[in-house]
Design a protein around this motif. Structure first.
Motif, PDB file in Angstrom:
ATOM      1  N   VAL A  68       0.835  -1.200   0.010  1.00  0.00           N
ATOM      2  CA  VAL A  68       0.078   0.013   0.055  1.00  0.00           C
ATOM      3  C   VAL A  68       0.865   1.345  -0.093  1.00  0.00           C
ATOM      4  O   VAL A  68       0.665   2.245  -0.693  1.00  0.00           O
ATOM      5  N   TRP A  72       0.664   4.178  -3.124  1.00  0.00           N
ATOM      6  CA  TRP A  72      -0.103   5.300  -2.536  1.00  0.00           C
ATOM      7  C   TRP A  72      -0.825   5.973  -3.447  1.00  0.00           C
ATOM      8  O   TRP A  72      -2.024   6.524  -3.009  1.00  0.00           O
ATOM      9  N   TYR A  75      -3.885   3.952  -3.798  1.00  0.00           N
ATOM     10  CA  TYR A  75      -4.782   3.840  -2.436  1.00  0.00           C
ATOM     11  C   TYR A  75      -5.300   5.199  -1.667  1.00  0.00           C
ATOM     12  O   TYR A  75      -6.250   5.178  -0.973  1.00  0.00           O
ATOM     13  N   ALA A  76      -4.695   6.212  -2.218  1.00  0.00           N
ATOM     14  CA  ALA A  76      -5.058   7.520  -1.670  1.00  0.00           C
ATOM     15  C   ALA A  76      -6.293   7.844  -2.201  1.00  0.00           C
ATOM     16  O   ALA A  76      -7.081   8.653  -1.673  1.00  0.00           O
ATOM     17  N   HIS A  78      -8.585   5.542  -3.188  1.00  0.00           N
ATOM     18  CA  HIS A  78      -9.402   4.361  -2.931  1.00  0.00           C
ATOM     19  C   HIS A  78      -9.117   3.972  -1.731  1.00  0.00           C
ATOM     20  O   HIS A  78      -8.643   2.619  -1.503  1.00  0.00           O
ATOM     21  N   PRO A  79      -9.284   4.479  -0.527  1.00  0.00           N
ATOM     22  CA  PRO A  79      -8.814   4.081   0.752  1.00  0.00           C
ATOM     23  C   PRO A  79      -9.738   3.068   1.277  1.00  0.00           C
ATOM     24  O   PRO A  79      -9.171   2.364   2.103  1.00  0.00           O
ATOM     25  N   GLU A  81     -10.301   0.336  -0.236  1.00  0.00           N
ATOM     26  CA  GLU A  81      -9.648  -0.938  -0.725  1.00  0.00           C
ATOM     27  C   GLU A  81      -8.349  -1.402   0.150  1.00  0.00           C
ATOM     28  O   GLU A  81      -7.690  -2.312  -0.233  1.00  0.00           O
ATOM     29  N   ILE A  82      -7.822  -0.478   1.174  1.00  0.00           N
ATOM     30  CA  ILE A  82      -6.591  -0.813   1.627  1.00  0.00           C
ATOM     31  C   ILE A  82      -6.687  -2.137   2.496  1.00  0.00           C
ATOM     32  O   ILE A  82      -5.541  -2.909   2.398  1.00  0.00           O
TER      33      ILE A  82
END
Length: 311
Positions: A68, A72, A75-76, A78-79, A81-82
């Motif tokens: 992650v 980033w 994922y920033a 799509h948080p 999905e972390i």
């Protein structure tokens, strides 16, 4: 009710990914291998199980955090999905780092030498990686660049990816290399080549880092820091640190020029890896491996000589 595909088994609507099954089998094999060796290393029974209950979860968590962190940008945005581990995204280096940290904490609490614990898990780590990499094959991922010449389009040199054609079988290269690491560590340990606590683990790190910095350059799905591949950068850092450590251990046993030459070989390896010249990088990797083997031979022979003189 039941549906079987290349990557999953679905039972009553719940999907079981074969990648996860292979990782679980690899971990179980690693635990069994350590359990069979714990008394030989002077550890109490149940040490392996206690260690596994701590290191395996820590390794999974850190493997995810590592992935992650270096993804980033995605994922920033799509948080949510972390925490979706089932969606993929575990990094081996992150898992190793997490397991090592958990093992170090365990060694401090239980007052067990960390080097002995690291030696206990080293062959199993290589075994688990050798098995787990086949999950990449089932998922059709972690492959290398496209292979366009027909004479090279055969397994195990390359692998056919549905919808994309033939690619370098980088998952297989790493699986085979990790299997060889496991075999080497077990044989060397049995024959008494490793004289100090932690030597088995250090050789695991050295051999895996050497392979990863080469194979990573062939992959198409690497994690990056700017223009640099994260795994290559970390592998080269590990190699350089271990080479410096070897030179320090050989201080007084070899000429300083030889130590500088060994360090220069690692730097040159990094230069050719960074320039994406795989043939030149492979040559320098073999030189680095030869240097390490010769260096360890000096230590081993010197130890034997000391034993004979004191007898």
């Amino acid at each position: 009710m039941f549906e079987l595909t290349r990557s999953t088994l679905t039972i009553f609507g719940f999907s079981i990914h074969w990648y996860g099954v292979l990782i679980a089998l690899g971990v179980l094999g690693a635990v069994l291998l350590a359990w069979l060796r714990e008394e030989r290393l002077g550890l109490k029974r149940e040490t392996t199980l206690d260690l596994a209950l701590i290191c395996v979860p820590a390794g999974i968590v850190c493997a995810r955090l590592y992935y992650v962190l270096f993804s980033w940008d995605y994922y920033a945005l799509h948080p949510a999905e972390i925490l979706d581990v089932r969606g993929g995204g575990l990094a081996i280096y992150g898992g190793v780092i997490g397991g090592v940290l958990a093992g170090w904490i365990y060694s401090r609490v239980k007052k067990v030498p960390f080097g002995t614990l690291a030696d206990l898990v080293a062959p199993g780590l290589a075994f688990a990686q050798a098995v787990g990499r086949w999950g990449n094959f089932l998922n059709q991922e972690a492959y290398g660049a496209a292979v366009t010449k027909a004479q090279f389009q055969f397994f195990p040199l390359s692998v056919y990816i549905e919808g994309s054609g033939w690619h370098y079988a980088t998952f297989f290269y790493e699986s085979l290399w990790c299997a060889l690491i496991c075999a080497f560590l077990l044989i060397a340990e049995k024959r008494g080549y490793f004289k100090r606590k932690g030597d088995t683990f250090l050789w695991y790190l050295f051999l895996y880092a050497l392979e990863r910095c080469l194979v990573e350059g062939l992959r198409t799905d690497s994690l990056y820091i700017g223009p640099l591949r994260v795994s290559q950068l970390l592998s080269l850092t590990v190699l350089l640190i271990l080479q410096i450590g070897l030179c320090l251990r050989l201080r007084g046993k070899q000429h300083p020029v030889m130590s500088l030459y060994q360090l220069a070989c690692v730097v040159l390896l990094g230069a050719f890896v960074g320039a994406e010249r795989p043939v030149s990088a492979l040559i320098w990797a073999l030189i680095v491996l030869l240097n390490a083997a010769m260096g360890y031979g000096v230590i081993y022979n010197n130890k034997n000589k000391t034993d004979e003189e004191s007898a």
